[in-house]
Scaffold this active site. Structure first.
Site, PDB file in Angstrom:
ATOM      1  N   ARG A  79      -7.739   3.836   2.726  1.00 47.85           N
ATOM      2  CA  ARG A  79      -8.459   2.831   1.618  1.00 47.85           C
ATOM      3  C   ARG A  79      -7.516   2.027   1.239  1.00 47.85           C
ATOM      4  NH1 ARG A  79     -11.400   4.845  -3.771  1.00 47.85           N
ATOM      5  NH2 ARG A  79      -9.308   5.405  -4.098  1.00 47.85           N
ATOM      6  N   LYS A 122       6.956  -7.201   9.554  1.00 50.39           N
ATOM      7  CA  LYS A 122       5.494  -7.593  10.302  1.00 50.39           C
ATOM      8  C   LYS A 122       5.402  -9.024   9.900  1.00 50.39           C
ATOM      9  CE  LYS A 122       2.326  -6.765   6.784  1.00 50.39           C
ATOM     10  NZ  LYS A 122       2.825  -6.424   5.528  1.00 50.39           N
ATOM     11  N   ASP A 131       2.379  18.776 -13.745  1.00 54.91           N
ATOM     12  CA  ASP A 131       2.522  17.303 -13.673  1.00 54.91           C
ATOM     13  C   ASP A 131       4.044  16.980 -13.657  1.00 54.91           C
ATOM     14  OD1 ASP A 131       2.602  14.780 -14.108  1.00 54.91           O
ATOM     15  OD2 ASP A 131       1.546  14.530 -16.221  1.00 54.91           O
ATOM     16  N   HIS A 136       1.362   0.000   6.636  1.00 50.68           N
ATOM     17  CA  HIS A 136       1.949   0.990   5.471  1.00 50.68           C
ATOM     18  C   HIS A 136       0.857   2.619   5.032  1.00 50.68           C
ATOM     19  CE1 HIS A 136       3.825  -2.579   4.418  1.00 50.68           C
ATOM     20  NE2 HIS A 136       2.838  -3.248   3.760  1.00 50.68           N
ATOM     21  N   SER A 180      15.031 -20.445   2.972  1.00 46.80           N
ATOM     22  CA  SER A 180      14.226 -21.082   1.962  1.00 46.80           C
ATOM     23  C   SER A 180      12.881 -20.590   2.021  1.00 46.80           C
ATOM     24  CB  SER A 180      14.432 -22.514   2.529  1.00 46.80           C
ATOM     25  OG  SER A 180      14.050 -22.953   3.903  1.00 46.80           O
ATOM     26  N   GLN A 182       2.709   4.429  -6.463  1.00 43.99           N
ATOM     27  CA  GLN A 182       2.945   3.452  -7.865  1.00 43.99           C
ATOM     28  C   GLN A 182       1.707   2.878  -8.283  1.00 43.99           C
ATOM     29  OE1 GLN A 182       4.365   0.424  -4.752  1.00 43.99           O
ATOM     30  NE2 GLN A 182       2.359  -0.593  -4.772  1.00 43.99           N
ATOM     31  N   ASP A 223      -2.676  -6.012   7.488  1.00 41.82           N
ATOM     32  CA  ASP A 223      -1.645  -6.296   6.562  1.00 41.82           C
ATOM     33  C   ASP A 223      -1.226  -5.005   6.058  1.00 41.82           C
ATOM     34  OD1 ASP A 223      -0.520  -8.441   4.929  1.00 41.82           O
ATOM     35  OD2 ASP A 223      -1.860  -7.891   3.409  1.00 41.82           O
TER      36      ASP A 223
HETATM   37  C1  BG6 Z   1       2.842  -6.417   2.117  1.00 41.30           C
HETATM   38  C2  BG6 Z   1       1.422  -7.173   2.227  1.00 41.30           C
HETATM   39  O1  BG6 Z   1       2.944  -5.719   3.146  1.00 41.30           O
HETATM   40  O2  BG6 Z   1       2.567  -5.377   0.968  1.00 41.30           O
HETATM   41  C3  BG6 Z   1       0.792  -7.643   0.955  1.00 41.30           C
HETATM   42  O3  BG6 Z   1       1.593  -8.202   3.192  1.00 41.30           O
HETATM   43  C4  BG6 Z   1       1.070  -6.614  -0.042  1.00 41.30           C
HETATM   44  O4  BG6 Z   1      -0.483  -8.335   1.204  1.00 41.30           O
HETATM   45  C5  BG6 Z   1       2.250  -6.009  -0.172  1.00 41.30           C
HETATM   46  O5  BG6 Z   1       0.577  -7.507  -1.255  1.00 41.30           O
HETATM   47  C6  BG6 Z   1       2.210  -5.017  -1.050  1.00 41.30           C
HETATM   48  O6  BG6 Z   1       3.570  -4.355  -1.451  1.00 41.30           O
HETATM   49  P1  BG6 Z   1       3.841  -3.704  -2.917  1.00 41.30           P
HETATM   50  O7  BG6 Z   1       5.216  -3.129  -2.651  1.00 41.30           O
HETATM   51  O8  BG6 Z   1       3.628  -4.667  -3.921  1.00 41.30           O
HETATM   52  O9  BG6 Z   1       2.884  -2.462  -2.894  1.00 41.30           O
END
Ligand code: BG6
Length: 481
Positions: free
Chosen positions: A331, A145, A395, A237, A14, A369, A232
């Site tokens: 960054r 996470k 490109d 990432h 949910s 992206q 985060d």
């Molecule tokens: C998540 C973070 O892991 O990734 C978020 O907790 C962030 O804060 C998100 O917005 C971004 O993901 P994406 O796929 O939209 O770049």
């Protein structure tokens, strides 16, 4: 295995992640006939509700194509919902009975997706282990996470999980590993002789890995304030991307061979020092309109004196023969001027200049992206009578070359991988240990010393000091990164 019954159990059915991401994802996989035919989906959460309620909640997040309706009905018929607590074994025993009902035949597999808050990770996994493991096939657990908030809490969680499941059963998601261009990094690097011999400190000046988001914490302030942008986004990432950019060539494409190399390169990185990091926090943009332009501290769920960073720039050095001295700049920030995630590999200046300083550096840009792209910036003669130099690109922009449908969503790909049992794009526990080793000391220092982040305006490019940091780290800034 795909001929046998599979049950996909979504714990936390949910919650936000479930309705916004996981239900839509399993629907797309189902629609495209990618899952085993006999797959049953069970949602599990504390809320008393029905499949119809869940369907209603997900409506906003699922795009139906014309002609999908009949299949969509069938999808929801393959769904069930069970309401139970996260800490009582008896509820999981009942869940087990429900799953067992669908498991006809000698083999049946189970996948548990933990879309639950970290506070219940331990209870839920113990209960799955005690009451819900498959006796007729595999049991796999997907977890996302936060994997702790520092080295100690993370290793506690890892030890807990290791006591319950084998590493082959654990699928730790970092959804950036499901993104097309992140998956492409290994191919770009290791399938192209043009890059192989130049991918090193002799030729590369610096590497910039960026994540930018044009919105703030928007209602997630409570969660976010506990973690901050370093935990985060950067520690997971961006560091994952760094390992793929910097690792040595693996022995093979076997998931463990790849992850061995990813861990190895992380082991060469020393923990970040305060002088190698810049943190920022967004403030309201008085020229903007409406709530969206409020500052981080204006969020009612954020403490008024919070020093949690919403922006961070950190420089990491990899102390090995390939990379010694090359700055890897990570960054990331929220409430910036645009949405963008990309890698910029900046080559050194061509030696022996004969162009009076007009030749700019080559740069290989991997745009994750939006708008997947791979392009190489290089110098060329400006066509015409003069002998002027011009910066141009080779490109490969995906939208020009491929169809949109050729690029699947990260979650679709990762969840399908779990069904197929491939861990190539999942985080192994030792990778996590290394990531926390690199980031825990600086996180502690910033928190203990209550270091104040530099303010930057909502919708801006971030703190001005950040651009200076790029220059200091041998990244020649041109254009608007
Ligand atoms: C998540 C973070 O892991 O990734 C978020 O907790 C962030 O804060 C998100 O917005 C971004 O993901 P994406 O796929 O939209 O770049």
């Amino acid at each position: 295995d795909f001929q046998y019954p599979h049950t996909f159990i979504l714990l936390g059915a949910s919650g936000d992640l479930a309705k916004k991401k996981i239900y839509p994802t399993i629907w797309y996989l189902y629609r495209d006939n990618l899952l085993p035919e006999k797959t049953k989906f069970i949602g599990y959460a504390r809320t008393k509700q029905s499949v119809t309620d869940i369907r209603e909640k997900c409506k906003k997040y699922i795009k139906l194509l014309p002609g999908d309706e009949e299949k969509f009905e069938k999808f929801w018929q393959s769904n069930d919902y069970f309401s139970g607590t996260y800490d009582k074994r008896v509820d999981f025993e009942m869940l087990n009975q429900l799953i067992t009902k669908f498991e006809k035949g000698p083999v049946a597999n189970r996948i548990f997706y933990l879309a639950v808050p970290p506070t219940v990770f331990e209870d839920v996994t113990v209960n799955i282990r005690n009451a819900c493991v498959s006796i007729k096939g595999f049991t796999r657990v997907i977890i996302e996470k936060p994997f702790g908030r520092d080295d100690i809490s993370s290793s506690k969680l890892s030890n807990h999980l290791a006591g319950l499941f084998k590493e082959e059963q654990m699928y730790r998601i970092d959804h950036y590993l499901g993104k097309e261009m992140v998956q492409n990094l290994m191919t770009i690097r290791f399938a192209n002789q043009i890059f192989c011999p130049s991918w090193n400190r002799e030729n590369i000046a610096s590497v910039l890995i960026s994540f930018k988001e044009p919105f703030g914490t928007e209602g997630r302030g409570g969660y976010f304030d506990d973690f901050g942008i370093i935990r985060d986004v950067m520690q997971n990432h961006l560091l994952q991307i760094l390992s793929l950019v910097a690792m040595e060539k693996p022995v093979s494409l076997n998931p463990n061979d790849i992850r061995d190399e990813k861990v190895k390169v992380l082991r060469h990185i020393r923990p970040i020092k305060q002088e190698d990091i810049l943190i920022g926090q967004y403030v309201g943009n008085p020229d903007g309109q409406g709530d969206e332009k409020l500052g981080y501290l204006d969020d009612p769920t954020v403490p008024k004196d919070s020093v949690t960073p919403t922006y961070a720039l950190a420089t990491l050095f990899i102390n090995n023969a390939r990379w010694q001295g090359v700055p890897f700049i990570l960054r990331c920030g929220k409430a910036l001027n645009e949405r963008k995630a990309e890698v910029r590999v900046q080559y050194k200046d061509a030696p022996g200049d004969i162009f009076n300083g007009h030749a700019k550096r080559n740069e290989l840009v991997i745009r994750v992206q939006p708008g997947e792209a791979l392009y190489l910036k290089l110098m060329s003669k400006s066509p015409g009578m003069t002998f002027d130099l011009v910066e141009t690109e080779l490109d490969l922009t995906y939208s020009m070359r491929y169809r949109e449908a050729d690029v699947p969503d990260a979650y679709e790909r990762l969840i399908l991988d779990v069904f197929m049992g491939t861990q190539m794009h999942f985080v192994r526990s030792d990778e996590l240990t290394e990531a926390w080793r690199i980031f825990t000391p600086i996180l502690k220092e910033l928190e203990e010393q209550h270091v104040k982040p530099v303010p930057y305006r909502y919708g801006s490019r971030g703190p001005l000091e950040a651009d200076m940091k790029l220059g200091e780290n041998d990244f020649k800034y041109s254009g608007s990164y």
